[in-house]
Design a protein around this motif. Structure first.
Motif, PDB file in Angstrom:
ATOM      1  N   ALA B  24     -15.345 -31.018  15.515  1.00 56.65           N
ATOM      2  CA  ALA B  24     -14.659 -29.974  16.261  1.00 56.65           C
ATOM      3  C   ALA B  24     -13.196 -30.360  16.409  1.00 56.65           C
ATOM      4  N   SER B  25     -12.318 -29.360  16.346  1.00 56.41           N
ATOM      5  CA  SER B  25     -10.905 -29.662  16.425  1.00 56.41           C
ATOM      6  C   SER B  25     -10.426 -29.408  17.852  1.00 56.41           C
ATOM      7  N   TYR B  26      -9.942 -30.460  18.501  1.00 55.62           N
ATOM      8  CA  TYR B  26      -9.566 -30.358  19.912  1.00 55.62           C
ATOM      9  C   TYR B  26      -8.175 -29.787  20.083  1.00 55.62           C
ATOM     10  N   PHE B  27      -7.968 -29.163  21.222  1.00 56.04           N
ATOM     11  CA  PHE B  27      -6.673 -28.569  21.530  1.00 56.04           C
ATOM     12  C   PHE B  27      -5.885 -29.489  22.458  1.00 56.04           C
ATOM     13  N   TYR B  28      -4.630 -29.747  22.095  1.00 52.93           N
ATOM     14  CA  TYR B  28      -3.772 -30.610  22.906  1.00 52.93           C
ATOM     15  C   TYR B  28      -2.496 -29.874  23.279  1.00 52.93           C
ATOM     16  N   ARG B  45      -5.458 -29.241  17.143  1.00 51.59           N
ATOM     17  CA  ARG B  45      -4.482 -28.179  17.332  1.00 51.59           C
ATOM     18  C   ARG B  45      -3.536 -28.555  18.459  1.00 51.59           C
ATOM     19  N   LEU B  46      -2.290 -28.205  18.269  1.00 54.29           N
ATOM     20  CA  LEU B  46      -1.260 -28.540  19.238  1.00 54.29           C
ATOM     21  C   LEU B  46      -0.590 -27.243  19.678  1.00 54.29           C
ATOM     22  N   SER B  91       9.705 -19.679  21.662  1.00 59.75           N
ATOM     23  CA  SER B  91       8.466 -18.958  21.919  1.00 59.75           C
ATOM     24  C   SER B  91       7.283 -19.907  21.751  1.00 59.75           C
ATOM     25  N   GLY B  92       6.113 -19.424  22.132  1.00 62.21           N
ATOM     26  CA  GLY B  92       4.931 -20.265  22.081  1.00 62.21           C
ATOM     27  C   GLY B  92       4.344 -20.320  20.686  1.00 62.21           C
ATOM     28  N   VAL B  93       3.708 -21.446  20.371  1.00 60.86           N
ATOM     29  CA  VAL B  93       3.078 -21.575  19.064  1.00 60.86           C
ATOM     30  C   VAL B  93       1.846 -22.466  19.197  1.00 60.86           C
ATOM     31  N   VAL B  94       0.867 -22.220  18.359  1.00 64.70           N
ATOM     32  CA  VAL B  94      -0.250 -23.148  18.220  1.00 64.70           C
ATOM     33  C   VAL B  94      -0.237 -23.625  16.782  1.00 64.70           C
ATOM     34  N   ALA B  95      -0.127 -24.949  16.593  1.00 59.45           N
ATOM     35  CA  ALA B  95      -0.091 -25.511  15.250  1.00 59.45           C
ATOM     36  C   ALA B  95      -1.434 -26.162  14.957  1.00 59.45           C
ATOM     37  N   GLU B  96      -2.025 -25.830  13.801  1.00 60.03           N
ATOM     38  CA  GLU B  96      -3.270 -26.472  13.377  1.00 60.03           C
ATOM     39  C   GLU B  96      -2.919 -27.521  12.340  1.00 60.03           C
ATOM     40  N   PHE B 105       3.612 -34.448  13.782  1.00 53.07           N
ATOM     41  CA  PHE B 105       2.451 -33.598  13.616  1.00 53.07           C
ATOM     42  C   PHE B 105       2.651 -32.779  12.342  1.00 53.07           C
ATOM     43  N   VAL B 106       1.702 -32.876  11.409  1.00 50.68           N
ATOM     44  CA  VAL B 106       1.802 -32.117  10.163  1.00 50.68           C
ATOM     45  C   VAL B 106       0.898 -30.900  10.278  1.00 50.68           C
ATOM     46  N   ALA B 107       1.511 -29.709  10.284  1.00 58.39           N
ATOM     47  CA  ALA B 107       0.733 -28.481  10.499  1.00 58.39           C
ATOM     48  C   ALA B 107       0.366 -27.831   9.170  1.00 58.39           C
TER      49      ALA B 107
END
Lengths: 648, 139
Positions: B24-28, B45-46, B91-96, B105-107
């Motif tokens: 599972a990929s955790y959110f940070y 995910r960040l 603005s907001g972003v979620v990087a996987e 962090f490499v997205a």
């Protein structure tokens, strides 16, 4: 006026469903007297009223009647007519109305044509169907009235999400709904049979066409949804294990298992309780899917209803239907005997392996889909993607595919494994050839390798049931099985090729420059603005040639819709004999360059071709079953008539 | 046969549970990922705000470098690809993607607000100040 008519029809349909439930329940309890005669007509009229209500909604959308709240919030006068009509079900209320319409029509159809089952089981089935419908009518009328008025009327509509303004949308949701609702009929049959405890071949034959039909529509819906995601999202992928995709995959897995167990029950009178159980599970998966998609628990283009009350309503319905059915199962399953026995090496044995493995995959997908919701309760946010779903489902898919190579060749009840020596050697040779081809072509990835090898073996093994048969005299049902199993091999080969051999190029190029992607050379000739009915776009003018042969035009767009304001990327696809070239236009980069993302995806189209073949196989099987039933129906009627003629 | 079937299903449940823990990929948010970084190479995910003035495009025209912050910590992010159209500074972003050992962090993928009504789920819970900022900056 039209809106009021639609609403009135909906209320009437709901009252008829209540009547149908009451009359059916009393008749089953043996207290109905004349009420039993009401059940079938009530079911038919209820279906027609629901259809009328849905037709009213379509009319309102076609005319963009902005005094109706739903139209004002979801449509726009500047939209092309086909999207106006499709917009009628591209929202929460409309899609729920579509659901009850299809459900009502299906119930009416069962009431009209099915004369095979004992009357008491039939009445119980129709009562169960009315019970399920009633919940959805209640849902619509209490919390999601599609015909609510807006006073004063809006000057202009808010528009439809541009991602959904696509011809695929016109067919994708209705197709899936036909599948979901077909499973509701299977569920009602299962509940009806549980109540009267008459589970046997007759029950299986009455249920089978509905399972087959539902399964065909689910297969088509998933195939179409996958292709839509592939070209509309512009990410180059064809399956993302998104919860919404899983919501359609889970009922399909259950329906696939049910399809195979119901045929065991129909021809061998075995697996009785298991088939009933699967009938309940398959519809549960449709309901869970609807809950996940519609509750707003997930954010996606499908989550129209971001309203906790609605989610709670669906959850309550889910609990009542599924909980009720499971209680009924617990009470009555013990009195249904397991039916005829069979040995492990037999057609039944192979089908049990199919069922167990499909159930395991279903469990794996269900766990993975629900896991983020569970962890969120403990304040940990996770998402679950391909690194989980791909390998874990493969663990159960591989044994299933291996057994699938032998299963259709086995005899019912008992067989001798040694008899299959030659066909299995051929399948093994095909797998080795596939392995060799994969290595020689320089493919990578363990799962892709496994998929490719299995596809080779399956393709060879799937046609073997035709061996030694006169092809013209082969029953359509056997053709159906062969075509569907071959379709699995084709789709699997497509997935493996896409994963192993795709070439991707991400570049920023100036006008006039060229990019090489695999065997293709792509030239960017210019970028110009273009306009559509409700959007403007930047369009790249590109040409592509395969190994220096004639060039074709490639025109990907970056679109801006203005109502609602949103940007989408329209990928350009070039379909070639050996695969597809996929092009996406990005943004302007410094130095007069444009971002381009290009993929060469060898044999990717096999994925959806395989899906279509699987559905075609289902259609052949369904045709053969229905034709057989009709022939028998005529024959029986002729016998009855002859008896009457001779004065009996 | 029934026993074997049940054993397979139980095995499926166990395997699923074990794989979910590992895959599972955790959110940070940035302060969490800096305080206790995930093992390098693990998909996570960040989520946070793209800091103003931090966005640079590399010479190849398709690689973006920017900083994601949450007011307490800052994480440099690298992304190669076509960014979503509403991806802008502030603005907001979620990087996987994956955290590298050097703290970058490499997205593989960026999720931004992709229309006015849609906010990535993880950004819904950002504190009020940030939420207001997202709304005011991206309208």
């Amino acid at each position: 006026m039209i809106a009021e008519l639609g609403l009135a029809a909906l209320w009437l349909a709901a009252s008829l469903a209540a009547l149908q439930l009451l009359a059916g329940a009393l008749a089953v309890a043996g207290k109905g007297g004349d009420m039993a005669g009401l059940v079938r007509p009530a079911a038919v009229v209820q279906g027609l009223l629901a259809l009328m209500s849905f037709a009213a909604l379509i009319l309102l959308f076609a005319r963009t009647d902005l005094s109706v709240l739903l139209v004002a919030t979801n449509s726009h006068s500047a939209k092309p007519l086909v999207f106006k009509i499709a917009g009628a079900w591209g929202n929460h209320e409309g899609s729920m109305l579509l659901w009850v319409t299809v459900m009502g029509l299906a119930g009416g159809f069962v009431a009209l044509i099915d004369r095979r089952l004992p009357e008491r089981t039939m009445l119980a089935t129709l009562a169960a169907q009315a019970f399920v419908s009633l919940g959805f009518y209640g849902f619509l009328l209490m919390s999601s009235n599609p015909f609510a008025r807006l006073d004063p009327a809006a000057a202009e509509g808010a528009g439809l999400n541009p991602l959904l303004q696509d011809i695929g949308l016109a067919f994708h949701p209705p197709t899936l709904y036909l599948g979901y609702v077909g499973l509701s009929v299977a569920f009602s049959f299962a509940v009806g049979a549980l109540i009267t405890r008459e589970v046997g071949p007759l029950f299986a034959r009455a249920m089978r066409p509905w399972v087959l039909g539902a399964w065909i529509f689910l297969t088509l819906g998933i195939t179409a949804g996958s292709y839509w995601a592939y070209y509309e999202l512009g990410w180059g992928g064809w399956w993302f294990w998104d919860p919404v995709e899983n919501a359609s995959l889970m009922p399909w897995l259950a329906a696939t298992a049910l399809l195979h167990s119901v045929s065991v029950l129909a021809s061998r009178d075995a697996l009785r309780t298991w088939t009933v159980m699967l009938g309940v599970v398959a519809f549960s998966m449709s309901m869970i899917g609807t809950f996940l998609v519609r509750s707003g628990i997930l954010t996606s283009v499908h989550a129209f209803a971001v309203d906790p009350e609605r989610g709670a309503f669906i959850l309550v319905l889910l609990a009542i239907y599924i909980g009720g059915a499971l209680v009924l199962f617990g009470l009555n399953a013990a009195s249904i005997s397991e039916g005829k026995r069979f040995s492990v090496v037999s057609r039944e044995g192979a089908l049990v392996v199919n069922n167990v493995m499909l159930s395991a995959i279903l469990g794996v997908v269900l766990f993975g889909t629900l896991y983020p919701l569970v962890t969120e309760a403990f304040d940990t946010r996770v998402s679950v993607g391909p690194p989980y779903f791909n390998p874990v489902s493969a663990v159960f898919f591989v044994p299933m595919a291996l057994v699938l190579m032998a299963g259709p060749l086995l005899r019912w009840r008992q067989d001798n494994a040694g008899r299959l020596g030659r066909p299995l050697i051929i399948a093994a040779l095909a797998m080795m050839a596939a392995l060799l081809a994969f290595v020689l072509l320089g493919g990578g990835g363990t799962l892709a390798l496994i998929g490719f090898v299995l596809a080779g073996g399956l393709a060879a093994a799937s046609v073997m049931p035709l061996k030694g048969r006169n092809l013209r005299r082969t029953p359509l049902a056997v053709w159906g099985m062969v075509v569907a199993h071959f379709g699995v091999a084709v789709a699997l080969a497509g997935m493996a090729c896409e994963s192993a051999f795709s070439v991707e190029k991400l570049v920023a190029v100036r006008i006039g420059e060229s990019v090489v992607v695999g065997p293709w050379r792509v030239v960017l000739r210019g970028v110009e603005p273009v306009a559509g009915p409700n959007w403007t776009a930047l369009e790249a003018d590109m040409t592509a040639s395969y190994q220096d042969s004639a060039t074709v035009a490639v025109r990907p767009q970056a679109r801006s819709f203005w109502s609602p304001p949103q940007q989408t990327s329209e990928a350009a696809l070039v379909t070639h004999r050996f695969g597809q070239l996929y092009a996406v236009l990005g943004e302007a980069a410094e130095g007069g360059r444009w971002q381009l993302r290009l993929w060469w995806k060898p044999f990717v189209t096999l994925i959806w071709l395989g899906g279509l073949l699987i559905a075609l196989g289902g259609l052949l099987a369904l045709t053969s079953r229905v034709a057989f039933d009709m022939r028998r129906g005529f024959a029986r009627r002729r016998i009855v008539m002859r008896r009457e003629d001779t004065g009996r | 046969m029934l026993v074997i079937a049940l054993a397979v299903l139980a095995g499926a449940a166990l395997l699923a549970a074990w794989a979910l823990r590992n895959q599972a990929s955790y959110f940070y948010v940035p302060s969490e990922i800096v305080a206790s970084p995930p093992e390098p190479g693990r998909a996570v995910r960040l989520g946070g705000m793209v800091e103003k003035g931090s966005l640079r495009t590399q010479a190849d025209g398709v690689t973006l470098m920017f900083v994601v912050g949450d007011g307490k910590a800052r994480v440099p992010v690298r992304f190669s690809g076509i960014a979503p159209s509403l991806f802008v500074e502030g603005s907001g972003v979620v990087a996987e993607g994956k955290m590298r050992a050097d703290g970058t962090f490499v997205a593989d993928n960026l999720l931004a607000k992709h229309d006015e009504n849609y906010v990535p789920r993880e950004l819904e819970d950002m504190d009020q100040h940030q939420a207001r900022q997202v709304v005011s900056e991206t309208r």
